[in-house]
Design an enzyme around this catalytic site. Structure first.
Site, PDB file in Angstrom:
ATOM      1  N   CYS A  95      24.404  80.928  58.486  1.00 38.37           N
ATOM      2  CA  CYS A  95      23.212  80.916  57.493  1.00 38.37           C
ATOM      3  C   CYS A  95      22.909  79.278  57.509  1.00 38.37           C
ATOM      4  CB  CYS A  95      24.034  80.968  56.061  1.00 38.37           C
ATOM      5  SG  CYS A  95      23.062  80.594  54.657  1.00 38.37           S
ATOM      6  N   CYS A 106      22.457  85.602  52.264  1.00 33.86           N
ATOM      7  CA  CYS A 106      23.899  85.305  52.513  1.00 33.86           C
ATOM      8  C   CYS A 106      24.763  85.562  51.208  1.00 33.86           C
ATOM      9  CB  CYS A 106      23.783  83.923  52.591  1.00 33.86           C
ATOM     10  SG  CYS A 106      25.372  82.995  53.084  1.00 33.86           S
ATOM     11  N   CYS A 123      21.342  90.573  65.336  1.00 33.92           N
ATOM     12  CA  CYS A 123      22.377  91.615  65.033  1.00 33.92           C
ATOM     13  C   CYS A 123      23.378  90.960  64.007  1.00 33.92           C
ATOM     14  CB  CYS A 123      22.974  91.845  66.327  1.00 33.92           C
ATOM     15  SG  CYS A 123      24.387  93.152  66.490  1.00 33.92           S
TER      16      CYS A 123
END
Length: 136
Positions: A95, A46, A118
C-alpha cells in the site's frame, strides 16, 4: 517512505491471516480468498488504512488463484519493492499509504498495461457502488 507499524492499531481486529499477509508479508493459500470471485462494481481498498487501491473495472480472472488487476487506482496507490525471497526475483507491492503488504506484480497481464497485480484478498476490503463493504 519509512515503514509504518500498522499491527498495533489493528492488533485486536485483524484475523490471523490478515495479520500474516499485511504485517508479515505472507501469502494466503490460492483460491481461498473471499474476494477472488467478487464481480461487483466498486473499489478495492487497503484493509489497514482504507486507501483506494484498485477499481473493479481493472479486475480480471488470471487463473492464478488470487484477485488480479491490470492497473492500480492511481500511480501513488502502490509502492514497489524488489523481492528476492524464496529463490525468485519478483516485485512486491505494498500500500502506498501505509506500507501494508498486498502481493506481487508480474509482467504477464492483459493490455493496456501488460501487468498482473496479484493481490491477497486478506489485504483488501471492497466497497460496492451502493456502499456495502466486504472484508477480504
Amino acid at each position: 517512505m519509512a515503514k509504518q507499524d500498522n499491527s498495533s492499531s489493528h492488533e485486536n481486529t485483524l484475523t490471523e491471516m490478515q495479520r500474516y499477509v499485511t504485517q508479515e508479508h505472507g501469502t494466503e493459500p490460492p483460491y481461498s480468498g473471499k474476494l477472488l470471485h467478487n464481480k461487483d462494481e466498486g473499489i478495492y481498498h487497503c484493509l489497514i488504512c482504507r486507501a483506494p487501491l484498485f477499481l473493479s473495472d481493472s479486475k480480471y480472472d488470471s487463473g492464478c488463484g488470487w484477485p488480479s488487476f491490470y492497473q492500480p487506482f492511481s500511480p501513488e496507490a502502490i509502492r514497489y519493492l524488489e523481492d528476492d525471497s524464496h529463490g525468485m526475483q519478483r516485485v512486491e507491492i505494498r500500500c502506498g499509504s501505509c506500507d501494508a503488504h498486498l502481493g506481487h506484480v508480474f509482467p504477464d497481464g492483459p493490455q493496456p498495461t501488460g501487468e498482473r497485480f496479484c493481490v491477497n484478498s486478506a489485504s483488501l476490503s471492497f466497497t460496492d457502488d451502493n456502499g456495502n463493504k466486504t472484508l477480504g
